[in-house]
Design an enzyme around this catalytic site. Structure first.
Site, PDB file in Angstrom:
ATOM      1  N   ASP A  90       0.778  -1.219   0.038  1.00  0.00           N
ATOM      2  CA  ASP A  90       0.052   0.033   0.003  1.00  0.00           C
ATOM      3  C   ASP A  90       0.757   1.304  -0.116  1.00  0.00           C
ATOM      4  O   ASP A  90       1.786   1.362   0.826  1.00  0.00           O
ATOM      5  CB  ASP A  90      -0.746  -0.135   1.357  1.00  0.00           C
ATOM      6  CG  ASP A  90      -2.079  -0.979   1.023  1.00  0.00           C
ATOM      7  OD1 ASP A  90      -2.439  -1.677   0.184  1.00  0.00           O
ATOM      8  OD2 ASP A  90      -2.769  -1.013   2.015  1.00  0.00           O
ATOM      9  N   SER A 255       8.315   3.115   4.392  1.00  0.00           N
ATOM     10  CA  SER A 255       9.609   3.243   3.639  1.00  0.00           C
ATOM     11  C   SER A 255       9.177   3.229   2.207  1.00  0.00           C
ATOM     12  O   SER A 255       8.183   3.791   1.651  1.00  0.00           O
ATOM     13  CB  SER A 255      10.760   2.479   4.046  1.00  0.00           C
ATOM     14  OG  SER A 255      11.909   2.708   3.443  1.00  0.00           O
TER      15      SER A 255
END
Length: 292
Positions: A90, A255
């Protein structure tokens, strides 16, 4: 002006110490303080907890438990077409397209090279000359678990130590070769559509990068390259095969994930563009020359 200040701070701030201290805080069982902080985080980022396996914020005893929360079964339907590769995380697609020989893309006229991203490992680089790539940024509010775009057999893992610059899109476009400078875990899989690399990029505040088979790879941050080859025995039962849509790793805070695909074996979904929202399980590409 604000953007310039944010970039300058990336060079001046002690990113390793910030990451270490916040990592300790994220693993602290702070009782009502932790619960309140999690509730505040959910409110600020407007997180829909019904999407997750454990929707009650009070059940998380640390921030790390909350950051690595698991998605509820079927909350991200996986495209079942065997020739379809799916989005692994996502987030937001920041770059997607063809690799021009060994140049992945350019930012302000400065090219990103496969050689830098893959730390000069020619045996891996050669698989992706003129191939395809996608870069997905995972914001702090999103699920921090990473999944397989297609079924693959693990062949190599590289841990490359490096810096911990923020990978927010506003920062990445202003720091040259940031993905080649940051710490990262490179996972090479053999698939029905040629070789695929799935790269987990470290960043400031990320307390840990983990894979499903090795567990936590960082920390510790020892400043040395680590290299694993698979299978590490002659026993066929030691093969590590991950199915399409299965979890392969996670970050403790958001990240970036980079995928590289073999030349002429994968055709990217031409409807996907930079800054599109990415959702796990959505069609990313079509495989061709599938081996039976």
């Amino acid at each position: 002006m604000l953007e310039k200040i944010q970039v300058l701070l990336q060079y001046l701030l002690p990113k390793y110490w910030i990451t270490y201290l916040l990592g300790l805080g994220a693993s602290w069982k702070g009782g009502w303080i932790t619960r309140y902080a999690i509730q505040l985080f959910i409110h600020v980022y407007k997180i829909d907890m019904k999407e997750f396996d454990n929707p009650n914020p009070s059940n998380y005893t640390t921030f790390n438990e909350f950051f690595t929360r698991k998605l509820r079964n079927n909350s991200r339907p996986i495209d079942t077409n065997p020739s379809t590769l799916v989005i692994p995380a996502d987030g937001i697609i920041t770059q997607i397209g063809k690799i021009n020989q060994t140049n992945i893309f350019q930012v302000k006229g400065i090219p990103y090279h496969l050689d830098g991203l893959l730390a000069g490992h020619d045996n891996i680089i050669n698989y992706f000359n003129d191939g395809n790539f996608v870069i997905i940024y995972i914001p702090p509010q999103n699920c921090h678990r990473v999944y397989m775009p297609c079924t693959g057999t693990l062949r190599e893992v590289l841990y490359i130590p490096g810096d911990l610059f923020s990978v927010h899109p506003k920062i990445t476009k202003n720091i040259p070769n940031i993905f080649s400078r940051n710490e990262r875990v490179i996972c090479l899989f053999e698939t029905d559509f040629g070789y695929m690399a799935q790269i987990l990029v470290g960043t400031v505040i990320v307390g840990s990068i983990e894979t499903a088979w090795l567990g936590a790879i960082t920390p510790p941050r020892e400043g040395i390259v680590k290299h694993w080859r698979y299978p590490n025995t002659s026993n066929i039962e030691d093969l590590i095969i991950l199915q399409k849509g299965h979890e392969m790793g996670l970050f403790k805070l958001g990240s970036t994930v980079i995928n590289l695909f073999d030349n002429k074996k994968v055709i990217l979904n031409n409807l996907l563009q930079p800054y599109d929202i990415a959702r796990i399980g959505m069609p990313l590409a079509q495989g061709c020359n599938q081996e039976k």
